[in-house]
Design a protein around this motif. Sequence first.
Motif, short mmCIF file in Angstrom:
data_model
loop_
_atom_site.label_atom_id
_atom_site.label_comp_id
_atom_site.label_asym_id
_atom_site.label_seq_id
_atom_site.Cartn_x
_atom_site.Cartn_y
_atom_site.Cartn_z
N GLN A 157 -4.84 0.99 -3.22
CA GLN A 157 -5.84 -0.10 -3.21
C GLN A 157 -6.63 -0.07 -1.91
N ILE A 194 -4.20 -7.94 1.30
CA ILE A 194 -3.87 -6.51 1.38
C ILE A 194 -4.07 -5.97 2.80
N ILE A 208 -1.44 -1.68 7.04
CA ILE A 208 -2.55 -1.11 6.24
C ILE A 208 -3.77 -0.89 7.13
N THR A 267 5.07 -1.72 2.62
CA THR A 267 3.80 -1.28 2.06
C THR A 267 4.08 -0.26 0.97
N GLU A 297 -0.38 -0.54 -2.79
CA GLU A 297 -1.19 -1.12 -1.70
C GLU A 297 -1.99 -0.02 -1.00
#
Length: 175
Positions: free
Chosen positions: A9, A141, A146, A2, A6
């Motif tokens: 975002q 994503i 995340i 990651t 990312e």
Amino acid sequence: MTGLLEILQAIVFILPAYFANAAPVVFRTGASRIPLDLKIKFLDRRRLLGKGKTIPGFIIGIIIGTFIGVLTSYVVDIYPTKSMHVMVAFLMSVGTMVGDSLGSFIKRRLDVKSGRPSYLLDQLPFIIIAIAIVYPFWPSILTVPIIAGLLVLTVVVHQGANWIAYKAGMKKVPW
Ligand code: CTP
Ligand code: MG
């Protein structure tokens, strides 16, 4: 891996949910008192959602969350089109308000009084529903690290934002 991009975002992606969740407090919609559950009681004779969830609060959350999506769509390109950016922000804001209400529904079933804290139930349902509802639009994503990072970030931001709202006189309680 990651990367920083990312992570940035993902933060821009999640902003509509945070703003939608905070909007009812900032705009003090509780004062209008048109309850989202219309005072209907559940089988346990307690309110479905309780006095902390109002129709104006639900609507202002969706408006503000979507507006944040419009603003960020001019600053960062994380979606193929601007309209997709705004649509995801709108859906995420709806998910936030539905998830927030679901959290209250569970709190009432556990006999937690409106406005009393419930660790994790105050922070997680809104973000889980918000992410779940938009997941089909952006699975690339939304990787496991995340999503895990966003859940942890949400707990921290939620605590911090509520403390600030309390200090600023917008909330009576620091949670
Ligand atoms: N609020 C609102 N309408 C919503 C959500 C929130 O008017 N749909 C306002 C209410 O004034 C509420 C405040 O924002 O008191 C803070 O929201 P929250 O902490 O989510 O609700 P609580 O009052 O803590 O109620 P609950 O115990 O059901 O979470
Ligand atoms: Mg609360």
